[in-house]
Design an enzyme around this catalytic site. Structure first.
Site, PDB file in Angstrom:
ATOM      1  N   GLU A 207       0.879  -1.175   0.000  1.00 38.38           N
ATOM      2  CA  GLU A 207       0.000   0.000   0.000  1.00 38.38           C
ATOM      3  C   GLU A 207       0.911   1.218   0.000  1.00 38.38           C
ATOM      4  OE1 GLU A 207      -3.340   0.118  -0.047  1.00 38.38           O
ATOM      5  OE2 GLU A 207      -3.689  -2.033   0.058  1.00 38.38           O
ATOM      6  N   CYS A 241      -2.314   9.622   2.319  1.00 39.20           N
ATOM      7  CA  CYS A 241      -1.841   8.999   1.071  1.00 39.20           C
ATOM      8  C   CYS A 241      -2.780   9.268  -0.092  1.00 39.20           C
ATOM      9  CB  CYS A 241      -1.680   7.497   1.270  1.00 39.20           C
ATOM     10  SG  CYS A 241      -3.156   6.705   1.884  1.00 39.20           S
TER      11      CYS A 241
HETATM   12  P1  NAD Z   1       8.146   4.799   5.056  1.00 37.32           P
HETATM   13  O1  NAD Z   1       8.119   3.943   3.876  1.00 37.32           O
HETATM   14  O2  NAD Z   1       9.339   5.632   5.329  1.00 37.32           O
HETATM   15  O3  NAD Z   1       7.896   3.935   6.403  1.00 37.32           O
HETATM   16  C1  NAD Z   1       6.922   2.944   6.527  1.00 37.32           C
HETATM   17  C2  NAD Z   1       7.448   1.808   7.393  1.00 37.32           C
HETATM   18  O4  NAD Z   1       8.634   1.260   6.820  1.00 37.32           O
HETATM   19  C3  NAD Z   1       7.814   2.187   8.813  1.00 37.32           C
HETATM   20  O5  NAD Z   1       7.319   1.196   9.684  1.00 37.32           O
HETATM   21  C4  NAD Z   1       9.329   2.225   8.822  1.00 37.32           C
HETATM   22  O6  NAD Z   1       9.881   1.834  10.063  1.00 37.32           O
HETATM   23  C5  NAD Z   1       9.699   1.210   7.767  1.00 37.32           C
HETATM   24  N1  NAD Z   1      10.942   1.588   7.071  1.00 37.32           N
HETATM   25  C6  NAD Z   1      11.379   2.836   6.772  1.00 37.32           C
HETATM   26  N2  NAD Z   1      12.554   2.787   6.110  1.00 37.32           N
HETATM   27  C7  NAD Z   1      12.864   1.480   5.985  1.00 37.32           C
HETATM   28  C8  NAD Z   1      13.962   0.771   5.396  1.00 37.32           C
HETATM   29  N3  NAD Z   1      14.982   1.415   4.819  1.00 37.32           N
HETATM   30  N4  NAD Z   1      13.967  -0.568   5.467  1.00 37.32           N
HETATM   31  C9  NAD Z   1      12.936  -1.241   6.042  1.00 37.32           C
HETATM   32  N5  NAD Z   1      11.886  -0.618   6.633  1.00 37.32           N
HETATM   33  C10 NAD Z   1      11.843   0.713   6.597  1.00 37.32           C
HETATM   34  O7  NAD Z   1       6.824   5.646   4.906  1.00 37.32           O
HETATM   35  P2  NAD Z   1       6.504   7.050   5.528  1.00 37.32           P
HETATM   36  O8  NAD Z   1       7.339   8.102   4.907  1.00 37.32           O
HETATM   37  O9  NAD Z   1       6.524   6.925   6.997  1.00 37.32           O
HETATM   38  O10 NAD Z   1       4.978   7.229   5.049  1.00 37.32           O
HETATM   39  C11 NAD Z   1       4.614   8.033   3.998  1.00 37.32           C
HETATM   40  C12 NAD Z   1       4.358   7.247   2.737  1.00 37.32           C
HETATM   41  O11 NAD Z   1       3.422   6.209   2.953  1.00 37.32           O
HETATM   42  C13 NAD Z   1       3.777   8.119   1.651  1.00 37.32           C
HETATM   43  O12 NAD Z   1       4.354   7.791   0.429  1.00 37.32           O
HETATM   44  C14 NAD Z   1       2.306   7.729   1.649  1.00 37.32           C
HETATM   45  O13 NAD Z   1       1.639   7.968   0.435  1.00 37.32           O
HETATM   46  C15 NAD Z   1       2.386   6.281   1.981  1.00 37.32           C
HETATM   47  N6  NAD Z   1       1.118   5.818   2.545  1.00 37.32           N
HETATM   48  C16 NAD Z   1       0.357   4.942   1.830  1.00 37.32           C
HETATM   49  C17 NAD Z   1      -0.866   4.539   2.342  1.00 37.32           C
HETATM   50  C18 NAD Z   1      -1.761   3.592   1.592  1.00 37.32           C
HETATM   51  O14 NAD Z   1      -2.754   3.168   2.166  1.00 37.32           O
HETATM   52  N7  NAD Z   1      -1.470   3.247   0.359  1.00 37.32           N
HETATM   53  C19 NAD Z   1      -1.287   5.023   3.577  1.00 37.32           C
HETATM   54  C20 NAD Z   1      -0.484   5.911   4.255  1.00 37.32           C
HETATM   55  C21 NAD Z   1       0.727   6.307   3.752  1.00 37.32           C
END
Ligand code: NAD
Length: 453
Positions: A207, A241
């Site tokens: 997602e 998102c």
């Molecule tokens: P992110 O990808 O940085 O983090 C999400 C998760 O991944 C966290 O639990 C984090 O600990 C983990 N993570 C971060 N970096 C990592 C790595 N290098 N290796 C492994 N795990 C890692 O996301 P964010 O910036 O916190 O959230 C924003 C993004 O999420 C935006 O792009 C938004 O559009 C998207 N989003 C999508 C939905 C959906 O339903 N499709 C909902 C909310 C947010």
């Protein structure tokens, strides 16, 4: 971590989660825990990024309660084997599709709607009969801690466990074998998750995000369109998102559109001084947004407070696709407005960007609505509304291309955590001997015919 995953594996292997009554009891327990501890949940999220009780109720808790209630009510129907048709070649057989839980699941959540985005997938996994290891985001640490406390103190760790931590924790978790990984977050991290899952051939739902466009044509109800767009963009300070990332507006109505946007923001209580105006989650994101904010293009807003991590609702005008703000998902309270001269051209320009999670069209003309729906590929969206499709549980929710793949919410979520066994049952009293030796031309003729009917 290793012990926890092994405990989950043996809990799943015990077969306890196959019992539908067990699943219902656990789902009800989750609802009870959340309801009884709402005050703590409100305080936690407020301390993370100043999200109010009202918005937490509307955009998080009520969605979870509803999903649990529906899952409890419909579980028998979803889990029952579904009859399927049988072709003539296999006459006389009876066919059915039987859902079974995939097994031990890993759910990696994000921070912007911390309860909803961690617990809705968990509800789907529990309904399907999976066990759950949940890794919330470290960027909303207090919300993560309260979920860990409530869940780890009240569920069997072999069934439902919250593992708190940062990216390093996720990387460590990903070394282990899971039967399903459900990830919500950025496209960049989504790729890391997908690669790690490939190592164990684990099925994945991603997602992700993207730049969701909104098209406002000259044939819209301008007042209502702007009201709905402004709500959808600035709720959660744009950290949604499926928020409209940018607006393409017919240049004939651009001036009126901008003016209405300004009035609507002034009417709404979206201001830096309002204690219920959500903060930017951290300084890294605050600075990222500041770099996208070209002051020369600010039509309204543009006020920033680094200490308080707040940016006022901001409308940018005269934006074009080469601007920095159009090169990445904004994920904050900045709304670029791009005027267009012809809807076809606007759609062509939007189609150059990676496939978004959502798309919105504001027009009273059916032909224009259809044109937008047909021209662009996107996960889901609305006509004359924005964002609210996520609150309709009967619509499967998810992305396409760079915005992810897989669907959830209600039955779609149940299926996401299930393996669908296709089974054909045949009696022994009849056999068409066509497939057996000797292999003759007449038999081949019959087989070809039977495959066709
Ligand atoms: P992110 O990808 O940085 O983090 C999400 C998760 O991944 C966290 O639990 C984090 O600990 C983990 N993570 C971060 N970096 C990592 C790595 N290098 N290796 C492994 N795990 C890692 O996301 P964010 O910036 O916190 O959230 C924003 C993004 O999420 C935006 O792009 C938004 O559009 C998207 N989003 C999508 C939905 C959906 O339903 N499709 C909902 C909310 C947010």
């Amino acid at each position: 971590m290793k012990d926890c995953i092994e405990a989950q594996r043996s809990f799943f292997d015990s077969g306890e989660t196959l019992d539908l009554n067990f699943r219902r009891t656990q789902l009800k327990l989750l609802e009870e825990l959340l309801r009884e501890n709402e005050e703590q949940l409100f305080d936690a999220i407020y301390s993370d990024f100043q999200k109010s009780e009202f918005e937490t109720t509307v955009t998080e808790l009520e969605l979870i309660y509803r999903e649990i209630r529906e899952a409890v009510r419909k579980l028998d129907r979803w889990a029952r084997p579904q009859r399927a048709a049988t072709n003539l070649l296999n006459f006389p057989s009876y066919s059915f599709v039987m859902p079974e839980p995939l097994g031990v699941s890993l759910i990696i959540g994000t921070w912007n709607y911390p309860y909803q985005l961690c617990l809705l997938p968990a509800v789907a996994a529990m309904a399907a009969g999976c066990t759950v290891v949940l890794k919330p985001s470290e960027l909303a640490p207090t919300s993560s801690a309260i979920m860990a406390k409530l869940i780890n103190e009240n569920f069997h760790p072999g069934y439902f466990w919250v593992e708190e931590g940062d990216a390093a924790t996720t990387r460590e978790l990903l070394k282990h074998k899971f039967d399903k990984i459900f990830f919500t977050g950025s496209t960049e991290v989504g790729k890391i998750i997908y690669k790690a899952a490939a190592e164990h051939l684990t099925p994945v739902t991603l997602e992700l995000g993207g730049k969701s466009p909104a098209f406002v044509t000259a044939n819209c109800d301008l007042g209502m369109s702007v009201k709905r767009l402004i709500y959808a963009k600035f709720i959660n300070a744009g950290q949604t998102c499926i928020a409209p990332d940018y607006v393409m507006v017919d240049k004939q109505i651009e001036q009126q559109f901008l003016q209405r946007c300004k009035e609507e923001i002034q009417k709404a209580e979206y201001s830096i001084s309002n204690h219920n105006y959500v903060q930017i989650v951290n300084h890294r994101h605050f600075d990222r947004l500041l770099a996208l904010l070209n002051e020369e293009k600010v039509y309204y807003g543009g006020e920033t407070h680094r200490d308080a991590r707040t940016i006022s609702p901001t409308i940018l005008r005269n934006v074009d696709f080469s601007d920095a703000i159009m090169q990445e998902e904004i994920f904050g309270p900045l709304l670029p407005v791009i005027p267009y001269d012809g809807l076809d051209l606007a759609l062509k320009q939007a189609a150059q960007l990676p496939k978004p999670l959502s798309c919105y069209v504001f027009s009273k003309r059916k032909a224009e609505q259809r044109k937008v729906l047909n021209a662009l590929s996107f996960g889901g969206g609305c006509i004359n509304e924005a964002l609210m499709h996520v609150t309709n549980p009967h619509l499967p929710f998810g992305g396409v291309g760079a915005s992810g793949f897989g669907r959830y919410h209600l039955k779609a979520g149940f299926l996401t955590f299930s393996n669908l066994k296709g089974v054909m049952k045949k009696p022994s009293w009849f056999e068409l001997n066509l497939k057996y030796h000797p292999l003759t031309t007449v038999k081949l003729w019959w087989i070809r015919l039977l495959y066709r009917v």
